[in-house]
Design an enzyme around this catalytic site. Structure first.
Site, PDB file in Angstrom:
ATOM      1  N   SER A  17      -0.959   1.586   0.941  1.00  0.00           N
ATOM      2  CA  SER A  17      -0.322   2.703   0.234  1.00  0.00           C
ATOM      3  C   SER A  17      -0.756   2.793  -1.227  1.00  0.00           C
ATOM      4  CB  SER A  17       1.203   2.574   0.305  1.00  0.00           C
ATOM      5  OG  SER A  17       1.646   1.390  -0.328  1.00  0.00           O
ATOM      6  N   HIS A  18      -1.479   1.763  -1.705  1.00  0.00           N
ATOM      7  CA  HIS A  18      -1.942   1.771  -3.089  1.00  0.00           C
ATOM      8  C   HIS A  18      -3.448   1.526  -3.189  1.00  0.00           C
ATOM      9  CE1 HIS A  18       2.388   1.153  -3.583  1.00  0.00           C
ATOM     10  NE2 HIS A  18       2.236   1.733  -4.745  1.00  0.00           N
TER      11      HIS A  18
ATOM     12  N   ASP B 230       4.592   4.593   0.852  1.00  0.00           N
ATOM     13  CA  ASP B 230       4.837   4.266   2.262  1.00  0.00           C
ATOM     14  C   ASP B 230       5.476   5.441   2.999  1.00  0.00           C
ATOM     15  OD1 ASP B 230       3.750   1.713   2.174  1.00  0.00           O
ATOM     16  OD2 ASP B 230       5.616   0.816   1.499  1.00  0.00           O
TER      17      ASP B 230
END
Length: 348
Positions: A57-58, A198
């Site tokens: 997610s990053h 997320d």
């Protein structure tokens, strides 16, 4: 996730890149889209390491958001951070409307020097955009034998416990500490029930969320990530306890540093802006000044005792396992995703 989606993902072609290759690709993307060479280097390294360690997610998932914010004029991709030597144990940085990671990189050596000398030092970053995982900001300090704690606030998307409307950001807290004979102890947690990234990934993959993650635009509980993202909001973890921690992050990351609170900026005139314009606080402690210089041994003993009572996984263990796998086999990327990244790097 539906069975059809699971089958599609399982059959999707995958390619593997080593860390330098992925970093180079991402660096070329940032350069093509208007950042300075130093900003491109720092952001590419940050995103590539997150992808390597399975923080999807990053990782490369964030690239479109970075580019959209740059294109909108919301963030200054050419900003040169201004480092201020404020006091024996204090460093401040004006990020110039740019990203927080280059500001940290610019102040890092002075921060380290002060922490080694005084035993503790504080870095206050203001006028900055943070759009990444927070653990990469603290883990390198633990690798050098230091203890590090960082807090950053974000954009309004979390309803305080007992309130009716969102006010706080996801407001993560990251901590890192050295451990004798093993990787550092590192954790990075949002004070919201789930990280915003997320939720975006769950929507993209057609997944429902567990109960208690968020509400829809009418304030009603929902497990649908699309409803949370379309006018809804997240909830704090742990009810009033997470809400109190989120308030603390606002005070330390914004009020103390001179950055914006999560509700204090307006990006409505910059369509496409996604990066929160807030502040960040980082505290670094040299344990050699305390406890007889045995901190790493003591932290190792704590972990051994935790394992002895049945704890099977420490914070960060999954990242370390994924990192080892990526270093051996390469970082897996869906072929279609990799093709999109290469196209972005080739754009004039």
């Amino acid at each position: 996730m539906t069975e059809a989606n699971q089958a599609t993902l399982a059959q999707a072609p995958v390619e593997y890149l080593d860390l330098p290759a992925l970093t180079d690709l991402l660096q070329r993307i940032f350069l093509r889209h208007g950042t300075s060479a130093e900003v491109a280097r720092v952001l590419a390294d940050n995103c590539a390491r997150a992808e390597r360690d399975g923080s999807h997610s990053h990782g490369v998932f964030r690239i479109p958001g970075y580019l959209s914010s740059l294109a909108s004029g919301w963030v200054n991709g050419q900003a040169v951070p201004q480092v201020e030597d404020v006091a024996p144990g204090v460093v401040a940085v004006d990020a110039g409307g740019g990203f927080a990671q280059p500001a940290l990189a610019a102040a890092r050596e002075l921060l380290l020097s002060k922490a080694r000398s005084a035993g503790i030092a504080v870095l206050a970053i203001r006028n900055s955009h943070h759009f990444a995982a927070l653990w990469p900001d603290v883990e390198p300090f633990a690798e050098e034998g230091l203890v590090a704690l960082s807090l950053v606030n974000s954009m309004t998307c979390v309803v305080p416990h007992g309130a009716q409307r969102p006010l706080f950001g996801t407001n993560p807290i990251a901590f890192a500490a050295p451990r004798e004979g093993a990787e550092p102890i590192v954790f990075d947690l949002a004070t919201s029930a789930i990280a915003h990234g997320d939720v975006q990934i769950a929507k993209r993959q057609g997944q429902q969320l567990p109960p208690g993650m968020g509400v829809d635009r009418d304030g009603q509980p929902t497990c649908d990530p699309a409803a949370i993202l379309d006018g809804g909001a997240l909830l704090p973890f742990g009810g009033h306890k997470g809400s109190a921690l989120s308030m603390m992050v606002e005070l330390l990351a914004a009020a103390l540093t001179g950055g914006n609170f999560s509700f204090e900026f307006d990006w409505s005139q910059h369509p496409g802006a996604q990066t929160p314009w807030t502040g960040q606080l980082l505290i670094v402690i040299d344990p050699n000044h305390l406890g007889g210089g045995r901190f790493a041994q003591r932290s190792g003993e704590l972990v051994r005792q935790m394992q002895a009572v049945g704890l099977e996984r420490m914070p960060g263990d999954r990242r370390y396992r994924t990192r080892a796998k990526s270093l051996e086999h390469g970082i897996p990327l869906a072929a279609a995703e990799l093709a999109r990244l290469r196209a972005l790097a080739a754009e004039a």
